[in-house]
Design an enzyme around this catalytic site. Structure first.
Site, PDB file in Angstrom:
ATOM      1  N   VAL A  90       0.827  -1.200   0.000  1.00  0.00           N
ATOM      2  CA  VAL A  90       0.000   0.000   0.000  1.00  0.00           C
ATOM      3  C   VAL A  90       0.863   1.252   0.000  1.00  0.00           C
ATOM      4  O   VAL A  90       0.648   2.180  -0.796  1.00  0.00           O
ATOM      5  CB  VAL A  90      -0.962   0.011   1.209  1.00  0.00           C
ATOM      6  CG1 VAL A  90      -1.806   1.275   1.199  1.00  0.00           C
ATOM      7  CG2 VAL A  90      -1.852  -1.218   1.199  1.00  0.00           C
ATOM      8  N   ASP A 147      11.934   3.003   4.981  1.00  0.00           N
ATOM      9  CA  ASP A 147      11.502   1.620   5.188  1.00  0.00           C
ATOM     10  C   ASP A 147      12.693   0.819   5.709  1.00  0.00           C
ATOM     11  O   ASP A 147      13.813   1.000   5.229  1.00  0.00           O
ATOM     12  CB  ASP A 147      11.006   1.021   3.861  1.00  0.00           C
ATOM     13  CG  ASP A 147      10.105  -0.189   4.056  1.00  0.00           C
ATOM     14  OD1 ASP A 147      10.545  -1.160   4.704  1.00  0.00           O
ATOM     15  OD2 ASP A 147       8.967  -0.173   3.541  1.00  0.00           O
ATOM     16  N   TYR A 202      -3.200  -7.023  16.886  1.00  0.00           N
ATOM     17  CA  TYR A 202      -2.937  -6.168  15.725  1.00  0.00           C
ATOM     18  C   TYR A 202      -3.864  -4.959  15.740  1.00  0.00           C
ATOM     19  O   TYR A 202      -3.427  -3.807  15.644  1.00  0.00           O
ATOM     20  CB  TYR A 202      -3.110  -6.963  14.431  1.00  0.00           C
ATOM     21  CG  TYR A 202      -3.251  -6.088  13.208  1.00  0.00           C
ATOM     22  CD1 TYR A 202      -2.198  -5.282  12.786  1.00  0.00           C
ATOM     23  CD2 TYR A 202      -4.455  -6.041  12.492  1.00  0.00           C
ATOM     24  CE1 TYR A 202      -2.336  -4.451  11.674  1.00  0.00           C
ATOM     25  CE2 TYR A 202      -4.596  -5.231  11.381  1.00  0.00           C
ATOM     26  CZ  TYR A 202      -3.538  -4.435  10.980  1.00  0.00           C
ATOM     27  OH  TYR A 202      -3.681  -3.611   9.889  1.00  0.00           O
ATOM     28  N   PHE A 258     -10.353  -1.677   5.041  1.00  0.00           N
ATOM     29  CA  PHE A 258     -10.736  -3.059   5.175  1.00  0.00           C
ATOM     30  C   PHE A 258      -9.765  -3.917   4.359  1.00  0.00           C
ATOM     31  O   PHE A 258      -8.588  -3.622   4.330  1.00  0.00           O
ATOM     32  CB  PHE A 258     -12.218  -3.185   4.812  1.00  0.00           C
ATOM     33  CG  PHE A 258     -13.092  -2.519   5.864  1.00  0.00           C
ATOM     34  CD1 PHE A 258     -13.959  -3.277   6.629  1.00  0.00           C
ATOM     35  CD2 PHE A 258     -13.010  -1.159   6.125  1.00  0.00           C
ATOM     36  CE1 PHE A 258     -14.731  -2.686   7.631  1.00  0.00           C
ATOM     37  CE2 PHE A 258     -13.769  -0.562   7.114  1.00  0.00           C
ATOM     38  CZ  PHE A 258     -14.638  -1.330   7.869  1.00  0.00           C
ATOM     39  N   ARG A 294      -9.858 -19.405  12.921  1.00  0.00           N
ATOM     40  CA  ARG A 294      -8.699 -18.771  13.531  1.00  0.00           C
ATOM     41  C   ARG A 294      -9.164 -17.870  14.665  1.00  0.00           C
ATOM     42  O   ARG A 294     -10.186 -17.185  14.550  1.00  0.00           O
ATOM     43  CB  ARG A 294      -7.920 -17.926  12.513  1.00  0.00           C
ATOM     44  CG  ARG A 294      -7.246 -18.734  11.438  1.00  0.00           C
ATOM     45  CD  ARG A 294      -6.468 -17.857  10.501  1.00  0.00           C
ATOM     46  NE  ARG A 294      -7.311 -16.863   9.838  1.00  0.00           N
ATOM     47  CZ  ARG A 294      -6.932 -16.115   8.809  1.00  0.00           C
ATOM     48  NH1 ARG A 294      -5.712 -16.230   8.338  1.00  0.00           N
ATOM     49  NH2 ARG A 294      -7.763 -15.247   8.264  1.00  0.00           N
TER      50      ARG A 294
END
Length: 341
Positions: A12, A31, A146, A174, A297
């Site tokens: 992204v 990064d 998370y 999302f 999960r």
């Protein structure tokens, strides 16, 4: 404008950095390459290999820019770990990497950086929603570390806005999918896409089966209270997401951003079950794509569907990719290119 993009070698962040560069902005990607590679950084941008937890290094970048009369105008923050399942096993690394590291970044911004930041948040801050589609005013009750690690950042941004006047926008999106098409929707010209290592997102995993790189796709749970028993998710195309980030960055210049923190859901407003995603991939690829049913999960909500009316109204955001087949079509083009090399 000059913009710092943290995590800009990722899926992204890299898409957004590339769009900024295409529009003529000066872009510096920061990064640490823990889950990305140097060659994933878009062309035409400056790259700095650094960790946002290194406050001194980030402050140095801000000060160096100011010294040459090219100070940063804003920060787009994508650097984070994103595996919800892994966070249920190793919560400590999510709070360290996503929350504590962001605090170091915010401290660097307060010391000498631009007082504007667009934060890559997540729908995981909502947890199991009481109703769908989910508005921005819904209760915030993450079901995994998370989501909690991202929500803690949102709390920090709220207090930093109140006390320090830091302007911020939190974009709660999302399931991000697809590959940006050069020249816009429908051109079929793809140069980058989703390439996580290891991969955990359903669409690239399904397409790996179509390419013969996996024997089947695992479906975790088929006993949810949904129309076919599998989880329902809202998928937003990465190109539409990139557009929203640039619109949010511009919105930080408005009087509204001075008064309050900007918060927007980003989705296409339609939910698709895991089985529907698999069926779409079968249509797009022409491959049978065998399925392996597995237990649920931990931490997976049954429904996650957004209402993006606020972003549409306030940011004038308009998603171009609203059909799951269209989203998977671009992802399929990218995966064929990627694995033919």
């Amino acid at each position: 404008m000059k913009i710092m993009v943290t995590g800009g070698a990722g899926y992204v962040g890299g898409t957004v950095a590339g769009l900024l560069a295409q529009q003529g902005h000066s872009v510096v990607v920061v990064d640490n390459l823990c889950h990305a590679q140097r060659n994933q950084v878009p062309a035409g941008v400056e790259f700095v290999e650094a960790d946002i937890a290194d406050r001194a290094r980030i402050e140095g970048l801000f000060r160096d820019a100011t010294a040459v009369n090219a100070s940063f105008d804003g920060v787009l923050h994508f650097a984070a770990l994103i595996e919800a399942g892994e966070s249920m096993q190793k919560p400590e690394i999510y709070f360290r990497n996503n929350t504590a590291s962001t605090l170091a970044l915010l401290e660097a911004i307060l010391a000498c950086g631009p007082k504007r930041i667009v934060f890559s948040s997540t729908a995981a801050v909502y947890g199991e929603p009481e109703a769908v589609p989910i508005p921005e005013t819904a209760k915030l009750k993450p079901t995994n570390p998370y989501g909690e690690s991202k929500l803690l950042v949102e709390y920090m941004l709220e207090w930093f806005h109140r006390i320090h006047g830091l302007r911020s926008a939190s974009l709660r999106y999302f399931n991000v999918a697809g590959a940006p098409e050069v020249g816009g929707h429908g051109t079929g010209k793809i140069i980058r896409g989703e390439a996580h290592e290891p991969e955990s997102h359903i669409i690239p995993l399904v397409l790996d089966v179509a390419l013969g790189r996996r024997s089947s796709i695992k479906i975790f749970g088929d006993d949810y209270p949904t129309k076919d028993g599998t989880c329902v998710r809202d998928y937003v195309h990465v190109a539409d997401l990139a557009d929203a980030h640039l619109l949010a960055l511009a919105a930080l210049e408005t009087p509204l951003a001075a008064e309050q923190r900007l918060i927007y859901n980003l989705g296409n407003g339609a939910g698709f079950t895991v089985k529907e995603v698999v069926e779409s991939a079968r249509r797009v690829t022409g491959h049978p794509i065998p399925v392996e049913l597995c237990p649920r999960r931990a931490g997976d909500p049954a429904f996650l569907i957004a209402t993006s009316e606020k972003a549409i109204a306030e940011l004038n955001w308009k998603p171009n990719y609203t059909q799951i087949d269209d989203i998977i079509r671009t992802a399929w083009l990218w995966h064929q290119i990627r694995h033919s090399k």
